[in-house]
Design a protein around this motif. Structure first.
Motif, PDB file in Angstrom:
ATOM      1  N   LEU A 667     -16.127  -4.768   7.578  1.00 24.49           N
ATOM      2  CA  LEU A 667     -15.833  -3.607   6.754  1.00 24.49           C
ATOM      3  C   LEU A 667     -17.045  -2.694   6.636  1.00 24.49           C
ATOM      4  O   LEU A 667     -16.914  -1.469   6.634  1.00 24.49           O
ATOM      5  CB  LEU A 667     -15.374  -4.057   5.363  1.00 24.49           C
ATOM      6  N   THR A 670     -17.504  -0.340   9.462  1.00 24.67           N
ATOM      7  CA  THR A 670     -16.657   0.851   9.542  1.00 24.67           C
ATOM      8  C   THR A 670     -17.339   2.054   8.935  1.00 24.67           C
ATOM      9  O   THR A 670     -16.966   3.200   9.224  1.00 24.67           O
ATOM     10  CB  THR A 670     -15.324   0.636   8.809  1.00 24.67           C
ATOM     11  N   VAL A 672     -17.215   2.972   5.889  1.00 20.63           N
ATOM     12  CA  VAL A 672     -16.569   3.463   4.671  1.00 20.63           C
ATOM     13  C   VAL A 672     -17.228   2.758   3.492  1.00 20.63           C
ATOM     14  O   VAL A 672     -17.180   1.536   3.391  1.00 20.63           O
ATOM     15  CB  VAL A 672     -15.059   3.175   4.685  1.00 20.63           C
ATOM     16  N   TYR A 675     -14.686   1.399   0.278  1.00 17.09           N
ATOM     17  CA  TYR A 675     -13.434   0.848   0.813  1.00 17.09           C
ATOM     18  C   TYR A 675     -12.629   0.096  -0.237  1.00 17.09           C
ATOM     19  O   TYR A 675     -11.437  -0.069  -0.136  1.00 17.09           O
ATOM     20  CB  TYR A 675     -13.700  -0.048   2.024  1.00 17.09           C
ATOM     21  N   LYS A 676     -13.294  -0.332  -1.283  1.00 21.07           N
ATOM     22  CA  LYS A 676     -12.600  -1.201  -2.233  1.00 21.07           C
ATOM     23  C   LYS A 676     -11.441  -0.512  -2.942  1.00 21.07           C
ATOM     24  O   LYS A 676     -10.354  -1.063  -3.052  1.00 21.07           O
ATOM     25  CB  LYS A 676     -13.597  -1.745  -3.252  1.00 21.07           C
ATOM     26  N   SER A 678     -10.148   2.326  -1.938  1.00 21.20           N
ATOM     27  CA  SER A 678      -9.535   3.356  -1.086  1.00 21.20           C
ATOM     28  C   SER A 678      -8.032   3.133  -0.883  1.00 21.20           C
ATOM     29  O   SER A 678      -7.353   3.965  -0.320  1.00 21.20           O
ATOM     30  CB  SER A 678     -10.229   3.398   0.268  1.00 21.20           C
TER      31      SER A 678
END
Lengths: 755, 390
Positions: A667, A670, A672, A675-676, A678
Motif C-alpha cells: 500500500l 502505491t 497514496v 489510503y485508510k 479513502s
C-alpha cells in the motif's frame, strides 16, 4: 328514468318466467329495488326536482304511447274520416318512443300481434315491425305468438321476410329460447320458401342445438343444396350441422369467404347498440360458432393447418367410431358430456370437469385459457401425452433455425413462441415439450433469432436436477454467453434470474403441499436444494467471468446484482433452507464500483443476507434437533468476512486490515498517503460527489471544501443527507449492521451457537 | 477461463438422482429418456445387417409386391390416439366424405354416399418386425369412372381386387371389418373382373407401419397406436387432405422425414452389405456441391459387386455394421474418387444413395427394390422416424 315507467308492464309478463336464467334474475332484482312505489315516487320527485320537466314530458309520451297502442289494438276504424291522420299520428308516437327508449315487452307483444295479423295494410305492418325495438328484452311468448300468425298466413311475403330479419337481429334480446327451439321443425320447413330461405337459415343457425340435427334434416338440406347450388347461408348452416354430426355430413368451407348471411341487423343497427347499452349487464351469450375455413391448405408451404394452433373442436368422431355399432340415435342424444363450445366460464369448468368433452386436437388448448386450467390440473396421461407430442412436433416443425431455408416464417414462429410463453406464464408452469425442444435446438441456435422468446423459454424449464440439465442446456448457453455482446449477457442473466424464481416458487409450493416430517422426503428436499444451489453457483461463475470479459461494466453488474437480490432472500421469501453467497469477484467489483446505485444495491443485498442468516440461526436454535439443513459455519464465516470488509471500508476507515488484507508495504508503494479513509462513505469514489454537494449545501459560498470536516454530528447529518438522496439500501445496511456507539464496529453474525 | 467447480459450502445433503422426482409422471420419464438420447451420440454405433424376417416370410409375398419399385415420400407420425383396427370401414367412409368435401369446396356431402372417389383402408399382414409391433395398414384413394357408380356391394368387391397388383388373382387383401366380403365375392363371381379392373385408378397410396418400434412402444399407453413411419405415394395435395383428416381424427402429427447425409452413408453401408442374388441396379451415390451460380451434382456409380468387395474387405464383425466400418467404407470411396479426380467428396453433401436393395434421397424419398430386405430397410426408417418424434 324512462325504463321505470315501463316496469309495471314488464312485471306482469315477467312473473310468468321468473325461474329463468341469470339475465332474468338480474332484471327482477333491479325491479324489486325500483319497482314497488315508482309511480308515486316519480310524481313526488317531479315537483321539486330540476329534471322533473323531462319526466313530465316522458309521462306525456308514455300516455300517448298507451293511447297509440290502444288504438292499434282496437284495429282500424272503417268509418272515421281522418283515419289516416290518426293512424299516422299514432304510428309516429310509437316510432318515436321505440327509437328513443325502446318498447316494453308487453307493448311489443301487442304490436307484433297487430303487425302480423294483417289488420292494417302492408305499409303499416312494415313500419310497426321496423320499430319493434325492445327497451330491455323481448318475451319469448310474444315471438311464439307471432310465429303462430305466420302459420295462418295472413301477412304478405315481405312482412314475413321482415319478421325473420327482425327475429334474427333481436335474437339476443329474447329472454328465453326453449319454446322457440320447439318450433325448430316449423322454421326448418320454411326453408322451402326461396325468399325466406336466407333469413330462416340464419335463424336456424342461431337456434340449432345438437339434438336438432337429425339425419332427415341433413338429407333435406343436401337436397336444397342440390336445388339451389352453393349458397353461403346454406353452407353456414351445413357446416354447423357438420360440426354437430361429423359422422353424417362433411363440408369444407372455402378459405376466402367471410360473410355467410345477409346482414339482417342493419335496419336496427343504432337501436341494437342502444338496447345493449341499456341492458349493460352480462347479456346471455348465444352459442355462436366460428365459421373457420377448413384446415387443409393445399401445400403453399406445408399442409399442417392454416394457423399453427388447431381450431378448438370437440372430439367428435373418434369417440363414436370407438363404439362397436354406430347407432345414430346414440350419438345424437349423447348426454353426460359437456361440449367444449359451451364452455365459457370458470365455474362452468369446475362443474363439468369430470365430463368434459376433450378437443379432438389437444393443441387447441393453447388458445383457450379455461382448458389450460384443465390441462394443468388433470393427471390423465393420454391428455398430457397428446399435448406433449403435438407441441414438440410443432415446435420442431416450425423452428426456423432447426431446418434450413425456413427463415421466411420467422414472424409466425415468433408469434407461436409468444403464445406458448403466455400459456406458461398463465399456468406458472413450464411444458416438458419446450424443454425437450430446447435440448435439441439450443446447440443450433445463433443467439439472435427470437432471442427474447427463446430466453423466456429457458426461464420456464421445469424444475429438475441441475447437473443433468447442465450439459444439455447451460453448457451450450455458456458458449453463446461468452461470445456475445453485453446485452446478450444481460438478457441471459435476466432469464436465469427468472428461472431461479420459477424453480423456487415451484419448490416452495411443493414443500407446502407435503408434510416435511419424513426423512426420505427431506433427502429429496436436500437434493432439490442442491440442484438450486448448483444453479446459483453456476450463475456466479458465469457472472464472474462475464465481469472480467466486459471489464467490470456497471450495466452488467446491475443485472448480476438483480440476480443476487433473488438469491439472498430465498430463506425468508420462499421458506427454503438455502443461503448461497455471491462469489468474491462480484462482491469486490460491486464494493469498489464507481456507481452509487451499485453500492446501494450491494448494501441492500448484504442487509437481506443478514436477515436471512439470522432467521436461519434462530430457527436452528428453536428446533434444537440437528436438522440436515444447518448451514455450514463456512457460510456464516464467508458472510462475516464480507461484512467486515464492507464496514471496514465504508465506516471504520480500516479498509485493508480485516476482510481484504493487503500488505501495508504494498500500500505504501502505491503512494497514496490517506489510503485508510479513502474508501469510507465520504471518500469512496461513488460517494465523493454526495459529500461535496452536502458540504456545498451547508456553506454554498465556500471555495474549497474540507472533507475531513464531516465528523461527529456532521457525520450523522451527512448520513441523513445520503438517506434522503434515495440510498435506502445503504440506510438499511447501516441501521442493521453498524452498531451505533462512540466506537463504530462491525456486527457480524456469530456462527458459534451462542447468538 | 477458469474451470467451473462448486464450493462445498452448500447444504451437505446426500442427493441421489432418483430423489429428485418422488412421483415421476410418465412425461418426466420421457424427458429423462430424451436427455439420455440427446446427451449421447444420436445413433447407436452398431446395427444389424438387414435380414429377411420370419414374420415377413409368413406373409404372402404378393401382398407386399406393389410396395416395391414405387417412390415413397417419408413422414414421421406421432402415436395415433384411439385408433382402432376394427373400425377401418367406418374410417374409410368418413375419410371418403372428407376428401370429397375438400375437393368440392363449399359443397356439403353426406357421409356414406357414393362418390367417384373411393378410399379404402386395409391391413398389411406380416409387415412387422416383432409380434409387439402394431399391424401396418394401407390407405388407398381410387378414382372410379362415373359408370361404376352403381350399387355399393359391387364397389366393395371391385375395390378388393383393385388393391393388389395388376394380376387379378392376387385378391389377398382384406378390408378389415368387411365380414360380408366373401359373401359378395360369391355372388359376383360371374361379373368380369378384368373389365372392372379398368374402371378404377389408384390415385394415391399411403401406408403406416412400425417395424421394431420397441423404444416408442414402451413409453405410450394403450390408448395410442404407434405407427411412427408413414409412406405416401401420390399428389402431395392428396397427402395433405388425408393427413389433415388423420391429424384431426386421431390427434397425431405428420412431419416430413428428411434423411441427413450421416444416415444416408449408414444406408449405403448397410445395403451394400446385404446379400443380393442378382443385382438389378448399380450402386450409385450423388453428391451436391453448393457452388454458385448453379449447384453442381457429382454422381458416382460403382458396380455393385465391386462395392460389395470393398465392403467385405472392411467388414469385420459378422452380421453387424459399426460406425467405424461405415466411416471407413465412405472414406475408401472418397479417397478412390480423390485419386482420380482430385476432388474431396467429404467436403460436399451426400444427397442420394441407390443400391440394388433400395434407394434413398435426402428429401425423404425412398424406393425399395428388393423384396427380401423390405423389413430391414423399413426397420431403419422406423428408427429414424422414432428419433424424430421423440
Amino acid at each position: 328514468m324512462s325504463p321505470q315507467k315501463r316496469v309495471k308492464n314488464v312485471k306482469a309478463q315477467n312473473r310468468t318466467s321468473q325461474d329463468s336464467n341469470s339475465f332474468q334474475t338480474t332484471l327482477s332484482a333491479w325491479k324489486v329495488k325500483q319497482g314497488p312505489s315508482n309511480s308515486k315516487n316519480i310524481s313526488k320527485h317531479g315537483q321539486n326536482n330540476p329534471v322533473g320537466d323531462y319526466e313530465h314530458a316522458d309521462d306525456q309520451a308514455e300516455d300517448a304511447l298507451q293511447m297509440a297502442v290502444g288504438y292499434f289494438e282496437k284495429g282500424p276504424i272503417k268509418t272515421s274520416q281522418n283515419k289516416d291522420k290518426t293512424l299516422e299520428k299514432h304510428l309516429k308516437t310509437v316510432e318515436n318512443v321505440a327509437w328513443k327508449n325502446g318498447l316494453a315487452s308487453e307493448e311489443i307483444d301487442i304490436l307484433l300481434n297487430i303487425a302480423l295479423s294483417g289488420k292494417f295494410g302492408n305499409a303499416v305492418n312494415t313500419r310497426i315491425l321496423k320499430c319493434m325495438i325492445p327497451a330491455t328484452v323481448i318475451s319469448q311468448d310474444s315471438v311464439v305468438k307471432a310465429v303462430s300468425w305466420l302459420c295462418v298466413d295472413k301477412c304478405s311475403g315481405s312482412t314475413k321476410v321482415l319478421f325473420y330479419r327482425w327475429l334474427v337481429a333481436m335474437f339476443d334480446f329474447i329472454d328465453r329460447k326453449e319454446q322457440i327451439n320447439l318450433l325448430y321443425g316449423f322454421f326448418f320447413a320454411s326453408l322451402q320458401d326461396d325468399a325466406l330461405c336466407p333469413y330462416v337459415c340464419h335463424l336456424l343457425y342461431l337456434l340449432t342445438k345438437k339434438e336438432n340435427v337429425k339425419p332427415f334434416r341433413v338429407r333435406k338440406l343436401l337436397d336444397l343444396q342440390a336445388k339451389m347450388g352453393m349458397q353461403p347461408h346454406l353452407q353456414a348452416l351445413l357446416s354447423l350441422y357438420k360440426f354437430f354430426a361429423p359422422a353424417l355430413i362433411s363440408v369444407s368451407l372455402p378459405v376466402r369467404k367471410k360473410i355467410y348471411f345477409k346482414n339482417s341487423e342493419n335496419l336496427w343497427k343504432m337501436a341494437l347498440l342502444a338496447v345493449k347499452q341499456r341492458n349493460r349487464g352480462p347479456s346471455p351469450e348465444p352459442l355462436k360458432l366460428m365459421l373457420g375455413p377448413a384446415n387443409v391448405r393445399p401445400l403453399k408451404r406445408k399442409w399442417n393447418s392454416l394457423s399453427v394452433i388447431p381450431v378448438l373442436n370437440s372430439s367428435s368422431y373418434t369417440k363414436e367410431c370407438g363404439k362397436k355399432e354406430m347407432s345414430l340415435s346414440d350419438y345424437l342424444n349423447r348426454s353426460g358430456s359437456f361440449p367444449l363450445e359451451q364452455l365459457k366460464s370458470f365455474p362452468q369448468l369446475l362443474q363439468n370437469i369430470h365430463c368434459l368433452e376433450l378437443p379432438s386436437q389437444m393443441g387447441s388448448v393453447l388458445n383457450n385459457s379455461l382448458l389450460l386450467h384443465y390441462i394443468n390440473c388433470v393427471r390423465d396421461e393420454p391428455v398430457l401425452l397428446r399435448f406433449y407430442y403435438w407441441l414438440s412436433q410443432t415446435l420442431q416443425e416450425e423452428c426456423i433455425w432447426y431446418k434450413v431455408n425456413n427463415y421466411e416464417h420467422g414472424k409466425e414462429f415468433t408469434n407461436f413462441l409468444d403464445t406458448i410463453i403466455r400459456a406458461e406464464c398463465f399456468l406458472q408452469e413450464g411444458f416438458y415439450s419446450c424443454e425437450a425442444f430446447l435440448y435439441k435446438s439450443l446447440p443450433l441456435w445463433d443467439g439472435l433469432c427470437c432471442r427474447s422468446q427463446f430466453l423466456q423459454l429457458v426461464s420456464w424449464i421445469p424444475f429438475s436436477s441441475f447437473s443433468e440439465v447442465k450439459p444439455l442446456l447451460f453448457d451450450h448457453l455458456a458458449q453463446l454467453f461468452f461470445t456475445s455482446t453485453i446485452y446478450f449477457k444481460c438478457s441471459v442473466l435476466q432469464s436465469l434470474k427468472e428461472l431461479l424464481q420459477n424453480w423456487l416458487l415451484w419448490l416452495s409450493m411443493d414443500i407446502h403441499m407435503k408434510p416435511v416430517t419424513n426423512s426420505p422426503l427431506e433427502t429429496t428436499l436436500g437434493g432439490s436444494m442442491n440442484s438450486v444451489s448448483k444453479l446459483i453457483h453456476y450463475v456466479g461463475w458465469l457472472s464472474t467471468t462475464a465481469m472480467r470479459l466486459e471489464s467490470n461494466s456497471t450495466f452488467l453488474l446491475h443485472f448480476i446484482l438483480d440476480f443476487y437480490e433473488k438469491v439472498c432472500d430465498i430463506y425468508i421469501n420462499y421458506d427454503l433452507p438455502l443461503v448461497v453467497l455471491f462469489p468474491p469477484g462480484i462482491f469486490y467489483s460491486a464494493l469498489l464500483s464507481l456507481d452509487t446505485s451499485i453500492l446501494n444495491q450491494l448494501c441492500f443485498i448484504m442487509h437481506r443476507y443478514r436477515k436471512n442468516l439470522t432467521a436461519a440461526k434462530k430457527n436452528e436454535l428453536v428446533q434444537k434437533t440437528k436438522s440436515e439443513f444447518n448451514f455450514s459455519s463456512k457460510t456464516y464465516q464467508e458472510f462475516n468476512h464480507y461484512l467486515t470488509s464492507m464496514v471496514g471500508c465504508l465506516w471504520t476507515s480500516k479498509p485493508f486490515g480485516k476482510g481484504i488484507y493487503i500488505d501495508p508495504e504494498i500500500l505504501e508503494k502505491t503512494g497514496v498517503t490517506e489510503y485508510k479513509n479513502s474508501l469510507n462513505v465520504i471518500h469512496h469514489p461513488s460517494f465523493l460527489s454526495y459529500a461535496v454537494s452536502f458540504l456545498l449545501q451547508e456553506s454554498p459560498e465556500e471555495r474549497t471544501v474540507n472533507m475531513s470536516s464531516i465528523q461527529g454530528k456532521k457525520w450523522s447529518w451527512y448520513l441523513d443527507y445520503l438517506f434522503s438522496q434515495g440510498l435506502q439500501g445503504l440506510k438499511l445496511f447501516i441501521r442493521s449492521s453498524v452498531h451505533h456507539s462512540s466506537v463504530p464496529r462491525a456486527e457480524g453474525i456469530n456462527y458459534n451457537n451462542q447468538y | 477461463m477458469d474451470s467451473y467447480d462448486i464450493p462445498e459450502s452448500t447444504p451437505s445433503a446426500s442427493s441421489r438422482p432418483e430423489d429428485y422426482f418422488v412421483g415421476a409422471t410418465p412425461l418426466q420419464k420421457r424427458l429423462e429418456s430424451i436427455r439420455k438420447q440427446t446427451s449421447f451420440i444420436p445413433t447407436p454405433p452398431r446395427r444389424k445387417i438387414p435380414q429377411c424376417s420370419q414374420l415377413q416370410e409368413d406373409a404372402d409375398p404378393q401382398n407386399v409386391a406393389f410396395l416395391l419399385h414405387k417412390q415413397w415420400t417419408l413422414y414421421s407420425l406421432t402415436p395415433l390416439y384411439k385408433f382402432s383396427y376394427s373400425h377401418l370401414k367406418e374410417y374409410s367412409r368418413l375419410l371418403n366424405a372428407f376428401i370429397v368435401a375438400e375437393k368440392q369446396k363449399g359443397l356439403a356431402v353426406e357421409v356414406g354416399e357414393d362418390f367417384n372417389i373411393k378410399v379404402i383402408f386395409s391391413t398389411l399382414l406380416g409387415m412387422k418386425g416383432t409380434q409387439r409391433d402394431p399391424e401396418a395398414f394401407l390407405v388407398q384413394g381410387l378414382i372410379l369412372s362415373p359408370r361404376l357408380k352403381c350399387s355399393g356391394t359391387i364397389l366393395t368387391y371391385c375395390n378388393l381386387c383393385l388393391l393388389g397388383s395388376s394380376d387379378p388373382s392376387t385378391l389377398a387383401f382384406q378390408v378389415a371389418g368387411t365380414t360380408g366380403a366373401c359373401h359378395h365375392t360369391g355372388i359376383l363371381s360371374k361379373s368380369q373382373l378384368p373389365s372392372e379392373n379398368r374402371e378404377g385408378k389408384v390415385l394415391w397410396t399411403g401406408w403406416f407401419c412400425c417395424i421394431f418400434g420397441d423404444s416408442l412402444l414402451e413409453t405410450v399407453s394403450e390408448d395410442f397406436t404407434c405407427l411412427p413411419l408413414f409412406l405416401a405415394n401420390g399428389a402431395e395435395s392428396n397427402t395433405a387432405i388425408i393427413g389433415t383428416w388423420f391429424q384431426k381424427t386421431f390427434d397425431c402429427y405428420f412431419s416430413p422425414l428428411a434423411i441427413n447425409a450421416f444416415n444416408l452413408s449408414w444406408m449405403a453401408a448397410m445395403w451394400t452389405a446385404c446379400k443380393v442374388d442378382h443385382y438389378v441396379a448399380t450402386t450409385e451415390f450423388l453428391w451436391s456441391v453448393p457452388c454458385s451460380p448453379q449447384s453442381l451434382d457429382i454422381s458416382y456409380a460403382i458396380h455393385p459387386e465391386d462395392a460389395k468387395a470393398l465392403w467385405d474387405s472392411i467388414h469385420k464383425t459378422p452380421g453387424e455394421v459399426t460406425q467405424e466400418e461405415v466411416d471407413l467404407f465412405m472414406d475408401c470411396l472418397y479417397s478412390h474418387f480423390h485419386r482420380h479426380f482430385k476432388i474431396h467428396l467429404s467436403a460436399t453433401r451426400l444427397v442420394r444413395v441407390s443400391t440394388s436393395v433400395a434407394s434413398a434421397h435426402t428429401d425423404g424419398k425412398i424406393k425399395i427394390l428388393c423384396h427380401k430386405y423390405l423389413i430391414g430397410v423399413l426397420a431403419y426408417l422406423t428408427e429414424l422416424a422414432v428419433f424424430q418424434i421423440e
